[in-house]
Motif scaffolding. Structure first.
Motif, PDB file in Angstrom:
ATOM      1  N   GLN A   1       0.830  -1.203   0.000  1.00  0.00           N
ATOM      2  CA  GLN A   1       0.000   0.000   0.000  1.00  0.00           C
ATOM      3  C   GLN A   1       0.867   1.257   0.000  1.00  0.00           C
ATOM      4  OE1 GLN A   1      -2.343   0.411   3.533  1.00  0.00           O
ATOM      5  NE2 GLN A   1      -3.679   1.999   2.690  1.00  0.00           N
TER       6      GLN A   1
ATOM      7  N   SER B   1       1.332 -11.447   7.509  1.00  0.00           N
ATOM      8  CA  SER B   1       0.257 -10.564   7.980  1.00  0.00           C
ATOM      9  C   SER B   1       0.507 -10.115   9.411  1.00  0.00           C
ATOM     10  CB  SER B   1      -1.089 -11.291   7.883  1.00  0.00           C
ATOM     11  OG  SER B   1      -2.155 -10.437   8.233  1.00  0.00           O
TER      12      SER B   1
ATOM     13  N   TYR C   1       1.093  -6.271  10.652  1.00  0.00           N
ATOM     14  CA  TYR C   1       0.175  -5.701  11.637  1.00  0.00           C
ATOM     15  C   TYR C   1       0.916  -5.240  12.887  1.00  0.00           C
ATOM     16  CZ  TYR C   1      -3.837  -4.996  14.658  1.00  0.00           C
ATOM     17  OH  TYR C   1      -4.761  -4.434  15.496  1.00  0.00           O
TER      18      TYR C   1
ATOM     19  N   GLY D   1      -2.540  -2.141  11.497  1.00  0.00           N
ATOM     20  CA  GLY D   1      -3.698  -2.152  10.608  1.00  0.00           C
ATOM     21  C   GLY D   1      -3.817  -0.949   9.706  1.00  0.00           C
TER      22      GLY D   1
ATOM     23  N   SER E   1      -1.621  -0.025   7.415  1.00  0.00           N
ATOM     24  CA  SER E   1      -1.029  -0.339   6.111  1.00  0.00           C
ATOM     25  C   SER E   1      -1.172  -1.828   5.844  1.00  0.00           C
ATOM     26  CB  SER E   1       0.459   0.052   6.071  1.00  0.00           C
ATOM     27  OG  SER E   1       0.631   1.439   6.237  1.00  0.00           O
ATOM     28  N   HIS E   2      -1.301  -2.181   4.578  1.00  0.00           N
ATOM     29  CA  HIS E   2      -1.463  -3.588   4.246  1.00  0.00           C
ATOM     30  C   HIS E   2      -0.787  -3.894   2.915  1.00  0.00           C
ATOM     31  CE1 HIS E   2      -5.001  -1.599   2.363  1.00  0.00           C
ATOM     32  NE2 HIS E   2      -4.704  -2.405   1.365  1.00  0.00           N
TER      33      HIS E   2
ATOM     34  N   PRO F   1      -6.340  -8.491   2.659  1.00  0.00           N
ATOM     35  CA  PRO F   1      -4.915  -8.235   2.446  1.00  0.00           C
ATOM     36  C   PRO F   1      -4.109  -8.466   3.719  1.00  0.00           C
ATOM     37  CG  PRO F   1      -6.230  -6.497   1.442  1.00  0.00           C
ATOM     38  CD  PRO F   1      -7.172  -7.331   2.265  1.00  0.00           C
ATOM     39  N   LEU F   2      -2.836  -8.730   3.560  1.00  0.00           N
ATOM     40  CA  LEU F   2      -1.959  -8.997   4.694  1.00  0.00           C
ATOM     41  C   LEU F   2      -1.808  -7.736   5.547  1.00  0.00           C
ATOM     42  CD1 LEU F   2       0.927 -10.945   2.882  1.00  0.00           C
ATOM     43  CD2 LEU F   2      -1.250 -11.835   3.746  1.00  0.00           C
ATOM     44  N   GLY F   3      -1.955  -7.914   6.866  1.00  0.00           N
ATOM     45  CA  GLY F   3      -1.693  -6.822   7.795  1.00  0.00           C
ATOM     46  C   GLY F   3      -2.887  -5.970   8.154  1.00  0.00           C
ATOM     47  N   MET F   4      -4.069  -6.263   7.660  1.00  0.00           N
ATOM     48  CA  MET F   4      -5.228  -5.424   7.970  1.00  0.00           C
ATOM     49  C   MET F   4      -5.698  -5.614   9.402  1.00  0.00           C
ATOM     50  SD  MET F   4      -7.695  -5.108   4.645  1.00  0.00           S
ATOM     51  CE  MET F   4      -8.616  -3.800   5.445  1.00  0.00           C
TER      52      MET F   4
ATOM     53  N   SER G   1      -4.965 -12.541  11.611  1.00  0.00           N
ATOM     54  CA  SER G   1      -5.716 -12.924  10.406  1.00  0.00           C
ATOM     55  C   SER G   1      -5.406 -14.367  10.038  1.00  0.00           C
ATOM     56  CB  SER G   1      -5.344 -12.013   9.238  1.00  0.00           C
ATOM     57  OG  SER G   1      -5.811 -10.702   9.455  1.00  0.00           O
TER      58      SER G   1
END
Length: 380
Positions: free
Chosen positions: A197, A232, A236, A241, A243-244, A287-290, A294
């Motif tokens: 992102q 992820s 995080y 959360g 940026s992803h 998406p990874l890191g939201m 996860s």
């Protein structure tokens, strides 16, 4: 003349990493009927070949480009010249040009091919220990983000008994977080296309964390679900959360063609077979890191012998310059159909050039990744 050494490899291993072209040139002058030698390396866009020994001379001609594209030796009997591809495991590096004092016969070309193969392997090994070759292949200064992402790439192409694979990333000198990664072990090929992102250095750092987290998990024996979850969690924990990273993570069984997928964002996959192109429909996950903790699930699809699998980032399929329709709506399919008879190494360039043309001079607002895999066959 005394007996010719069996291989130039021992001389290359003893040489300083920045002097490999000179070692090969001296070896050829001493043991072969050679009047001149040049090593030409491909630039970052794979569009031109640049000399190393005489860097002030012009770039390679159409003949050198033909050798680079075909990955086959090219001879010019009139000039007594032989052009030989420099590549390791299918990753194209450049071309070795040899000017002879006699007509190039089959046996001589075969021997020179062995020298080119040894040089290519040595150049790849030396690349981390000298800046000389990287200074040749970059034709303008990279942004810091681009520097990070070029160092992170696995290569630009890879071949094996059952597959041919290539990737291309544009624009080469200023990037915004799009990336790809791959690794092959036994009969399993792991392939990832990512889009961090944001833009600039922040996007590149985000993608760097994601790629290295997935590599860390993969190299510890983790499956693709565990790779996605570790990446992820890492993102995080750093960004909470805000940026992803959008990711498509694939694991391909090269013996049977089964593909397991974790679809966590915007990259899209298509399959081409004998002129027919169809999208791979997957259920998209977060998406990874939201979010923290996860969890991801795999989905499966099947490749048939001769299938071409293409994965493109949103900088390809969603590009809509000047208010045009998205490139992925129809122009992408038109470009892909032109690649039917091309190997993956040429196909990715065809699509990227068509994308540039689609922008009609407008700057690309996002970077773009395309990865092309030909699955050749299953076990006999």
């Amino acid at each position: 003349m005394s007996a010719r050494p069996a291989s130039v490899g021992s001389f290359l291993r003893q040489a300083p990493p920045d002097r490999l072209p000179e070692v090969v040139a001296e070896h050829l002058r001493t043991w072969f009927p050679v009047a001149g030698t040049e090593v030409l390396l491909s630039d970052l866009t794979l569009s031109s070949l640049w000399p190393v020994l005489e860097p002030e001379t012009p770039p390679g001609s159409a003949l050198e480009q033909r050798c680079f594209g075909s990955q086959q030796p090219v001879t010019d009997a009139a000039l007594r010249r032989v052009l030989l591809p420099l590549a390791t495991w299918g990753d194209r590096i450049g071309v070795l040009r040899v000017d002879l004092t006699e007509a190039p016969g089959h046996e001589l070309v075969t021997e020179l091919t062995g020298v080119a193969d040894e040089l290519a392997l040595a150049l790849r090994a030396a690349d981390k220990d000298t800046d000389r070759y990287r200074q040749i292949v970059r034709r303008q200064r990279l942004t810091m983000a681009a520097e990070l992402q070029w160092d992170l790439l696995p290569g630009r192409s890879l071949t094996g008994e059952r597959f041919r694979l290539a990737g291309q990333l544009e624009p080469a000198y200023a990037m915004y977080g799009d990336h790809y990664d791959w690794a092959v072990t036994d009969d399993r090929l792991t392939l990832t296309v990512l889009n961090g992102q944001g833009d600039g250095i922040e996007a590149a750092l985000l993608t760097t964390v994601a790629v290295n987290a997935m590599r860390n998990a993969r190299r510890s024996g983790a499956n693709i679900v565990e790779q996605a979850e570790l990446a992820s969690d890492a993102i995080y924990s750093r960004h909470g959360g805000t940026s992803h990273v959008a990711t498509l993570l694939l694991e391909i069984d090269l013996s049977g063609g089964t593909v397991e997928a974790v679809d966590a964002g915007s990259p899209r996959a298509l399959i081409a077979h004998e002129g027919d192109i169809r999208p791979v429909t997957l259920e998209q996950q977060l998406p990874l890191g939201m979010f923290g903790d996860s969890r991801y699930e795999t989905q499966k699809f099947q490749l048939e012998s001769g299938d071409r699998l293409l994965v493109v980032s949103d900088g390809v399929h969603a590009a809509a310059p000047g208010g045009k329709a998205a490139y992925g709506d129809s122009a992408l399919l038109t470009a892909l159909r032109r690649t039917r008879l091309q190997p993956p190494t040429e196909a990715v360039g065809t699509v990227i050039r068509a994308l540039r043309d689609y922008h009609a001079g407008d700057d690309q607002e996002d970077d773009a990744v395309i990865v092309c895999l030909d699955w050749l066959r299953g076990t006999a």
